[in-house]
Design a protein around this motif. Structure first.
Motif, PDB file in Angstrom:
ATOM      1  N   GLN A   1       8.757   1.563   2.003  1.00 45.02           N
ATOM      2  CA  GLN A   1       8.488   0.764   3.204  1.00 45.02           C
ATOM      3  C   GLN A   1       7.719   1.542   4.271  1.00 45.02           C
ATOM      4  OE1 GLN A   1       9.389  -2.537   3.960  1.00 45.02           O
ATOM      5  NE2 GLN A   1       9.938  -2.776   1.813  1.00 45.02           N
ATOM      6  N   GLN A   2       7.847   2.862   4.271  1.00 47.07           N
ATOM      7  CA  GLN A   2       7.229   3.672   5.322  1.00 47.07           C
ATOM      8  C   GLN A   2       5.728   3.884   5.121  1.00 47.07           C
ATOM      9  OE1 GLN A   2       9.154   4.724   2.823  1.00 47.07           O
ATOM     10  NE2 GLN A   2       9.036   6.930   2.491  1.00 47.07           N
ATOM     11  N   TYR A   3       5.204   3.481   3.964  1.00 46.08           N
ATOM     12  CA  TYR A   3       3.790   3.676   3.673  1.00 46.08           C
ATOM     13  C   TYR A   3       3.025   2.363   3.749  1.00 46.08           C
ATOM     14  CZ  TYR A   3       5.170   8.222   1.802  1.00 46.08           C
ATOM     15  OH  TYR A   3       5.667   9.483   1.643  1.00 46.08           O
ATOM     16  N   ASN A   4       1.810   2.444   4.257  1.00 45.82           N
ATOM     17  CA  ASN A   4       0.948   1.262   4.330  1.00 45.82           C
ATOM     18  C   ASN A   4      -0.178   1.299   3.311  1.00 45.82           C
ATOM     19  OD1 ASN A   4       2.270  -0.205   6.376  1.00 45.82           O
ATOM     20  ND2 ASN A   4       1.497   1.261   7.869  1.00 45.82           N
ATOM     21  N   LYS A   5      -0.218   2.368   2.518  1.00 45.08           N
ATOM     22  CA  LYS A   5      -1.220   2.486   1.456  1.00 45.08           C
ATOM     23  C   LYS A   5      -0.528   2.987   0.196  1.00 45.08           C
ATOM     24  CE  LYS A   5      -5.119   3.499   4.470  1.00 45.08           C
ATOM     25  NZ  LYS A   5      -4.561   3.933   5.749  1.00 45.08           N
ATOM     26  N   ALA A   6      -1.145   2.681  -0.937  1.00 39.92           N
ATOM     27  CA  ALA A   6      -0.622   3.178  -2.213  1.00 39.92           C
ATOM     28  C   ALA A   6      -1.776   3.447  -3.160  1.00 39.92           C
ATOM     29  CB  ALA A   6       0.336   2.166  -2.835  1.00 39.92           C
ATOM     30  N   ILE A   7      -1.567   4.411  -4.038  1.00 37.63           N
ATOM     31  CA  ILE A   7      -2.550   4.766  -5.063  1.00 37.63           C
ATOM     32  C   ILE A   7      -2.039   4.233  -6.392  1.00 37.63           C
ATOM     33  CG2 ILE A   7      -3.623   6.685  -6.289  1.00 37.63           C
ATOM     34  CD1 ILE A   7      -3.196   8.300  -3.610  1.00 37.63           C
ATOM     35  N   ILE A   8      -2.886   3.500  -7.095  1.00 34.28           N
ATOM     36  CA  ILE A   8      -2.533   2.916  -8.381  1.00 34.28           C
ATOM     37  C   ILE A   8      -3.340   3.624  -9.466  1.00 34.28           C
ATOM     38  CG2 ILE A   8      -2.407   0.786  -9.740  1.00 34.28           C
ATOM     39  CD1 ILE A   8      -0.715   0.750  -7.133  1.00 34.28           C
ATOM     40  N   LEU A   9      -2.644   4.142 -10.466  1.00 35.21           N
ATOM     41  CA  LEU A   9      -3.299   4.839 -11.577  1.00 35.21           C
ATOM     42  C   LEU A   9      -2.842   4.235 -12.890  1.00 35.21           C
ATOM     43  CD1 LEU A   9      -2.726   8.542 -10.442  1.00 35.21           C
ATOM     44  CD2 LEU A   9      -4.775   7.151 -10.096  1.00 35.21           C
ATOM     45  N   GLU A  10      -3.759   4.014 -13.788  1.00 37.22           N
ATOM     46  CA  GLU A  10      -3.396   3.608 -15.134  1.00 37.22           C
ATOM     47  C   GLU A  10      -3.064   4.852 -15.940  1.00 37.22           C
ATOM     48  OE1 GLU A  10      -6.076   0.783 -16.897  1.00 37.22           O
ATOM     49  OE2 GLU A  10      -6.345  -0.226 -14.981  1.00 37.22           O
TER      50      GLU A  10
ATOM     51  N   THR B   1      -4.093  -1.174   0.353  1.00 36.97           N
ATOM     52  CA  THR B   1      -3.209  -1.259   1.512  1.00 36.97           C
ATOM     53  C   THR B   1      -2.126  -2.310   1.333  1.00 36.97           C
ATOM     54  OG1 THR B   1      -4.549  -2.937   2.618  1.00 36.97           O
ATOM     55  CG2 THR B   1      -5.113  -0.627   3.055  1.00 36.97           C
ATOM     56  N   ARG B   2      -1.057  -2.132   2.076  1.00 37.08           N
ATOM     57  CA  ARG B   2       0.016  -3.123   2.122  1.00 37.08           C
ATOM     58  C   ARG B   2      -0.527  -4.451   2.668  1.00 37.08           C
ATOM     59  NH1 ARG B   2       5.433  -2.671   2.394  1.00 37.08           N
ATOM     60  NH2 ARG B   2       5.298  -0.406   2.639  1.00 37.08           N
ATOM     61  N   LYS B   3      -1.389  -4.349   3.661  1.00 35.73           N
ATOM     62  CA  LYS B   3      -1.953  -5.563   4.269  1.00 35.73           C
ATOM     63  C   LYS B   3      -2.709  -6.386   3.224  1.00 35.73           C
ATOM     64  CE  LYS B   3      -4.943  -7.003   8.048  1.00 35.73           C
ATOM     65  NZ  LYS B   3      -5.769  -6.573   9.163  1.00 35.73           N
ATOM     66  N   TRP B   4      -3.523  -5.718   2.394  1.00 31.72           N
ATOM     67  CA  TRP B   4      -4.246  -6.439   1.352  1.00 31.72           C
ATOM     68  C   TRP B   4      -3.280  -7.054   0.361  1.00 31.72           C
ATOM     69  CZ3 TRP B   4      -4.316  -5.727  -3.950  1.00 31.72           C
ATOM     70  CH2 TRP B   4      -5.175  -6.582  -4.645  1.00 31.72           C
ATOM     71  N   PHE B   5      -2.266  -6.297  -0.064  1.00 33.00           N
ATOM     72  CA  PHE B   5      -1.313  -6.844  -1.027  1.00 33.00           C
ATOM     73  C   PHE B   5      -0.582  -8.044  -0.447  1.00 33.00           C
ATOM     74  CE2 PHE B   5       2.981  -7.165  -2.729  1.00 33.00           C
ATOM     75  CZ  PHE B   5       2.643  -7.641  -3.986  1.00 33.00           C
ATOM     76  N   ASN B   6      -0.153  -7.965   0.798  1.00 30.69           N
ATOM     77  CA  ASN B   6       0.535  -9.109   1.411  1.00 30.69           C
ATOM     78  C   ASN B   6      -0.353 -10.348   1.418  1.00 30.69           C
ATOM     79  OD1 ASN B   6       2.843  -7.602   1.840  1.00 30.69           O
ATOM     80  ND2 ASN B   6       2.322  -7.123   3.951  1.00 30.69           N
ATOM     81  N   TRP B   7      -1.637 -10.147   1.671  1.00 32.76           N
ATOM     82  CA  TRP B   7      -2.558 -11.278   1.684  1.00 32.76           C
ATOM     83  C   TRP B   7      -2.808 -11.810   0.279  1.00 32.76           C
ATOM     84  CZ3 TRP B   7      -7.594 -11.695  -0.352  1.00 32.76           C
ATOM     85  CH2 TRP B   7      -8.243 -12.891  -0.033  1.00 32.76           C
ATOM     86  N   THR B   8      -3.145 -10.935  -0.646  1.00 35.53           N
ATOM     87  CA  THR B   8      -3.538 -11.390  -1.980  1.00 35.53           C
ATOM     88  C   THR B   8      -2.363 -11.879  -2.810  1.00 35.53           C
ATOM     89  OG1 THR B   8      -4.996 -10.887  -3.830  1.00 35.53           O
ATOM     90  CG2 THR B   8      -3.413  -9.213  -3.270  1.00 35.53           C
ATOM     91  N   SER B   9      -1.158 -11.425  -2.508  1.00 36.66           N
ATOM     92  CA  SER B   9      -0.006 -11.856  -3.311  1.00 36.66           C
ATOM     93  C   SER B   9       0.205 -13.361  -3.225  1.00 36.66           C
ATOM     94  CB  SER B   9       1.259 -11.101  -2.896  1.00 36.66           C
ATOM     95  OG  SER B   9       1.606 -11.412  -1.566  1.00 36.66           O
ATOM     96  N   THR B  10      -0.256 -13.979  -2.143  1.00 35.40           N
ATOM     97  CA  THR B  10      -0.134 -15.439  -2.041  1.00 35.40           C
ATOM     98  C   THR B  10      -1.106 -16.157  -2.974  1.00 35.40           C
ATOM     99  OG1 THR B  10      -1.707 -15.554  -0.213  1.00 35.40           O
ATOM    100  CG2 THR B  10       0.621 -15.290   0.371  1.00 35.40           C
TER     101      THR B  10
ATOM    102  N   ASN C   1     -12.977  -6.843   5.024  1.00 34.73           N
ATOM    103  CA  ASN C   1     -13.338  -7.258   3.665  1.00 34.73           C
ATOM    104  C   ASN C   1     -13.367  -6.088   2.695  1.00 34.73           C
ATOM    105  OD1 ASN C   1     -15.711  -6.024   4.400  1.00 34.73           O
ATOM    106  ND2 ASN C   1     -16.955  -7.868   4.334  1.00 34.73           N
ATOM    107  N   LEU C   2     -12.924  -4.935   3.135  1.00 34.00           N
ATOM    108  CA  LEU C   2     -12.790  -3.791   2.255  1.00 34.00           C
ATOM    109  C   LEU C   2     -11.308  -3.704   1.867  1.00 34.00           C
ATOM    110  CD1 LEU C   2     -14.149  -1.332   0.953  1.00 34.00           C
ATOM    111  CD2 LEU C   2     -13.574  -0.043   3.016  1.00 34.00           C
ATOM    112  N   SER C   3     -11.019  -3.897   0.596  1.00 34.27           N
ATOM    113  CA  SER C   3      -9.619  -3.986   0.171  1.00 34.27           C
ATOM    114  C   SER C   3      -9.159  -2.784  -0.650  1.00 34.27           C
ATOM    115  CB  SER C   3      -9.404  -5.255  -0.638  1.00 34.27           C
ATOM    116  OG  SER C   3     -10.274  -5.295  -1.755  1.00 34.27           O
ATOM    117  N   HIS C   4     -10.071  -2.010  -1.193  1.00 31.27           N
ATOM    118  CA  HIS C   4      -9.735  -0.902  -2.070  1.00 31.27           C
ATOM    119  C   HIS C   4     -10.753   0.222  -1.933  1.00 31.27           C
ATOM    120  CE1 HIS C   4      -8.430  -4.618  -4.052  1.00 31.27           C
ATOM    121  NE2 HIS C   4      -7.388  -3.920  -4.432  1.00 31.27           N
TER     122      HIS C   4
END
Length: 190
Positions: A87-96, A159-168, A123-126
């Protein structure tokens, strides 16, 4: 950005072990929490996480392996779990799990993370560490960052903000939807 959690998506223990070993040589990896999403119950994958002392979550496989629905659901779960766990982070790194990481991967993400905060048009999400257009003349220019309009792949910061938006707009389980027609892409084109 001092650090961001690293989320590793894994489905094959062989790739997972390679990724974990490779992560040991990435500068700053010890400063970022590592969290693994395992696609389905795999005892070997669980034991590897325990061996490396990485937190993990099991994802109940959803969707079909013959199309993009299973990967789509796994990525959605990974994003949800990283932002709910940290919860304390607003960004995350995703790796395959099948990547070979550059030693400066996290340094790169730290250097460019401010772009996600400073994007006035939102409009920059990643920020991606992989580029399909990595031709020698382009990739050799260390002073240039290219902007493309496509979904990130392999290794990316968001970002968390992008995920919150796109999850809908996330395509629900069981729905096979042509990627280029989903509401997220349509919204980006408007």
């Amino acid at each position: 950005m001092t650090s961001a959690p690293v989320k590793i998506l894994t489905s094959l223990p062989k790739g997972q072990h390679q990724m974990f070993r490779n992560l040991e040589v990435v500068w700053g990896a010890g400063e970022s929490p590592v969290h693994v999403v395992i696609d389905g119950y795999q005892e070997e994958a669980i034991k590897l996480c325990q061996l490396f002392s990485y937190e993990f979550r099991l994802h109940r496989p959803q969707g079909n392996t013959k199309d993009n629905t299973r990967a789509n659901m796994n990525i959605g779960f990974a994003l949800w779990s990283v932002f709910n766990t940290y919860q304390q982070y607003n960004k995350a790194i995703i790796l395959e799990d099948d990547l070979l990481l550059s030693p400066d991967l996290l340094s790169y993400f730290h250097q460019v993370s401010h772009l996600l905060d400073e994007d006035e048009n939102e409009n920059l999400s990643h920020v991606s560490a992989f580029g399909q257009n990595s031709y020698p003349l382009v990739a050799a220019n260390l002073s240039t960052i290219l902007r493309v309009e496509m979904y990130p792949q392999y290794g990316w910061l968001t970002t968390r903000k992008w995920f919150n938006w796109t999850s809908t707009y996330w395509v629900p389980e069981g729905v096979r939807f042509p990627y280029h027609l989903n509401e997220y892409n349509i919204a980006l084109q408007i």
